[in-house]
Design a protein around this motif. Structure first.
Motif, PDB file in Angstrom:
ATOM      1  N   MET A 159      11.365  10.341  -7.918  1.00 30.18           N
ATOM      2  CA  MET A 159       9.902  10.248  -7.685  1.00 30.18           C
ATOM      3  C   MET A 159       9.119  10.750  -8.904  1.00 30.18           C
ATOM      4  N   LEU A 160       9.752  11.589  -9.725  1.00 31.79           N
ATOM      5  CA  LEU A 160       9.019  12.260 -10.810  1.00 31.79           C
ATOM      6  C   LEU A 160       8.220  11.304 -11.716  1.00 31.79           C
ATOM      7  N   PRO A 161       8.817  10.192 -12.218  1.00 32.71           N
ATOM      8  CA  PRO A 161       8.020   9.320 -13.097  1.00 32.71           C
ATOM      9  C   PRO A 161       6.762   8.793 -12.414  1.00 32.71           C
ATOM     10  N   TRP A 162       6.827   8.661 -11.088  1.00 27.44           N
ATOM     11  CA  TRP A 162       5.673   8.109 -10.362  1.00 27.44           C
ATOM     12  C   TRP A 162       4.622   9.187 -10.127  1.00 27.44           C
ATOM     13  N   SER A 198      14.935   3.314   2.215  1.00 29.26           N
ATOM     14  CA  SER A 198      14.416   4.072   1.071  1.00 29.26           C
ATOM     15  C   SER A 198      13.322   3.300   0.313  1.00 29.26           C
ATOM     16  N   TRP A 199      13.233   1.970   0.521  1.00 25.57           N
ATOM     17  CA  TRP A 199      12.141   1.199  -0.108  1.00 25.57           C
ATOM     18  C   TRP A 199      11.001   0.966   0.884  1.00 25.57           C
ATOM     19  N   ALA A 226       3.861   4.829  -3.311  1.00 27.47           N
ATOM     20  CA  ALA A 226       3.332   3.456  -3.276  1.00 27.47           C
ATOM     21  C   ALA A 226       3.594   2.768  -4.618  1.00 27.47           C
ATOM     22  N   LEU A 227       3.429   3.504  -5.719  1.00 28.79           N
ATOM     23  CA  LEU A 227       3.701   2.909  -7.037  1.00 28.79           C
ATOM     24  C   LEU A 227       5.190   2.610  -7.199  1.00 28.79           C
ATOM     25  N   ARG A 228       6.025   3.559  -6.739  1.00 32.43           N
ATOM     26  CA  ARG A 228       7.479   3.375  -6.851  1.00 32.43           C
ATOM     27  C   ARG A 228       7.903   2.094  -6.123  1.00 32.43           C
ATOM     28  N   VAL A 229       7.410   1.924  -4.901  1.00 31.29           N
ATOM     29  CA  VAL A 229       7.860   0.778  -4.099  1.00 31.29           C
ATOM     30  C   VAL A 229       7.239  -0.529  -4.602  1.00 31.29           C
ATOM     31  N   ILE A 258       7.777  -5.836  -7.322  1.00 36.70           N
ATOM     32  CA  ILE A 258       7.532  -6.695  -8.495  1.00 36.70           C
ATOM     33  C   ILE A 258       8.864  -7.074  -9.151  1.00 36.70           C
ATOM     34  N   GLN A 259       9.763  -6.065  -9.283  1.00 32.41           N
ATOM     35  CA  GLN A 259      11.076  -6.346  -9.903  1.00 32.41           C
ATOM     36  C   GLN A 259      11.852  -7.387  -9.103  1.00 32.41           C
TER      37      GLN A 259
END
Ligand SMILES: Cc1cc2nc3c(=O)[nH]c(=O)nc-3n(C[C@H](O)[C@H](O)[C@H](O)COP(=O)(O)OP(=O)(O)OC[C@H]3O[C@@H](n4cnc5c(N)ncnc54)[C@H](O)[C@@H]3O)c2cc1C
Ligand code: SF4
Length: 439
Positions: free
Chosen positions: A87-90, A394-395, A428-431, A436-437
């Protein structure tokens, strides 16, 4: 993007000239059997249109709640399905978006001017070996008017960063992104990405179809939409484990003026009691300053100072959101004895902190006394590894489903020792990056 409420910046104004009241949810819910309004946002930006903008990171230990709460949790819930490191980068991405520096104990330098009372309290606490820090506030100091009663209403200058600003920006940037305020989602199809909705003031039902659907109506309303859509048959944990923090608040009276009745003082916090103290070695959470209540007169407010302790409340299956036969959303909630035990301990800590800071007198209360404030609503659609105790993978898709994602406070399996908005945004950004990927 369908939103039940209005755009907070294009409405009628209330008697104070602020464009506010109707962005607070006016729905009558049933709370523990009584008809009740619940204090939460209703408009573009949701509760971030009226929130306090304190964007705190939880701690690594919050992602492994079994470390502190094992005797109260199912084995499957001892760890979140996502780690702090993932989660850290998000967290960092959201912090960069709002130009925030994460909370750092003992660091009081910042772009914001500390109120003199906060300088004084910090100085006195430092003499006791404490390390107060500046709250990470998503507030633009250049635009901020330092209102003494912030938050709880829409910011008049847009200094307070909310997700409404991001939505409007998206609409400006992308031709294929459209905001539909005053549009209520009633239910969704369980088997395909299809949403049933109604524009306000129009009784006709309509349907919108997409490749994928993201539901973000908040822990209470998202659970209600899914229950109305029949998901309860497949997901026994749906609607369960509703949480909103068993906080404690101290009201302290100072001889010298705090000036809390005339300026913004919610600036400092402490995380040294996150895991309690020697007398109470139990998980609590962050301690932070608060604005003074409007019910008191200005002269009294100018000698008052308030602090709150965030106390992580337990996920209990008996605390739940349900659909009533009367057509209303029913919310059942009672704090666990262990929550009450820790918030009572937090009251003692808060009062002692205020006396160390020089207060003459103090009085403390717990969240049990407040019947409408569910601002930190989380749980109800938890993510996890087991469909027995969670709804989402997890997503943040309901287990076994591909087309639906739930990205609001509902995904949180435990309530953490910090306020939830940063984690909800980061997740929300992580998912959405994952979505998008996948495309
Ligand atoms: C007064 C207050 C102060 C707070 N202060 C802080 C703070 O300082 N720091 C912090 O971290 N957190 C704070 N919070 C909590 C934070 O605002 C919430 O955790 C966060 O906004 C929750 O995000 P969400 O997406 O889950 O739901 P929300 O932000 O509540 O958004 C849900 C949206 O869905 C809409 N909706 C509901 N039902 C439907 C439907 N059927 N159809 C269409 N739309 C629907 C609602 O109108 C709302 O706009 C505060 C909350 C309040 C109320
Ligand atoms: S104190 Fe600042 S952020 Fe809060 S409402 Fe006033 S101008 Fe907005």
């Amino acid at each position: 993007m369908l939103e039940r409420g209005p755009d907070p910046y294009h409405p009628r104004k209330d008697s104070t000239g602020r464009p506010f009241k109707h962005v607070i949810d006016q729905t009558l819910y049933k709370r523990n059997g009584s008809a009740s309004k619940l204090f939460m946002g209703h408009g573009l930006g949701g509760s971030t249109s009226i929130y306090g903008a304190v964007l705190l990171r939880p701690k690594k230990e919050d992602f492994s709640p079994g470390q502190h709460l094992s005797q109260f949790l199912h084995l499957e819930d001892h760890h979140w399905p996502v780690s702090y490191e993932e989660m850290l980068p998000w967290f960092e991405k959201v912090e960069a978006h709002f130009s925030l520096r994460p909370f750092e104990p003992g660091v009081l330098q910042s772009d914001i001017q500390l109120a003199p009372i906060n300088e004084e309290i910090s100085r006195r606490w430092a003499l006791h070996g404490l390390k107060p820090g500046i709250l990470p506030l998503a507030i633009d100091p250049e635009k901020c008017l330092q209102c003494e009663d912030c938050p709880g209403y829409v910011c008049p200058t847009q200094a307070r960063g909310s997700t409404r600003q991001s939505l409007v920006e998206l609409e400006r940037t992308y031709e294929n992104f459209t905001l539909w305020p005053e549009t209520e989602v009633l239910k969704m199809d369980r088997h395909k990405p299809e949403v049933h909705f109604r524009r306000m003031g129009d009784s006709r039902l309509d349907i919108v179809r997409a490749d994928k659907v993201i539901l973000s109506a908040g822990a209470i309303n998202s659970a209600a939409i899914l229950l109305r859509s029949g998901f309860g048959d497949d997901f026994p944990a749906l609607g369960k484990c509703f949480m909103y923090h068993a906080g404690a608040v101290v009201f302290a009276l100072f001889k010298n003026p705090t000036h809390a009745g005339q300026r913004f003082v919610k600036q400092i916090g402490l995380d040294e009691y996150y895991f309690g103290d020697q007398e109470l070695p139990h998980k609590l959470g962050v301690i932070q300053s608060l604005p003074t209540p409007k019910a008191a007169t200005k002269p009294i407010r100018n000698h008052l100072y308030l602090m709150m302790a965030t106390v992580e409340d337990l996920p209990q299956f008996s605390n739940k959101v349900e659909l009533g036969g009367d057509g209303r959303i029913h919310v059942h909630h009672k704090f666990h004895e262990y929550d009450n035990f820790r918030s009572a301990g937090a009251k003692r800590i808060l009062r002692s902190l205020m006396h160390q800071a020089g207060a003459l007198q103090s009085f403390a209360a717990t969240a049990q006394m407040n019947k409408t404030h569910v601002g930190h609503q989380v749980g109800t659609i938890r993510f996890g590894v087991s469909p027995k105790t969670s709804v989402l993978d997890s997503w943040c898709r309901p287990h076994g489903m591909e087309h639906l994602f739930v990205l609001d406070g509902g995904f949180l399996p435990t309530s953490m020792g910090a306020s939830p908005a940063l984690t909800i945004m980061a997740n929300a950004l992580r998912v959405t990056d994952y979505i998008i990927q996948q495309n």
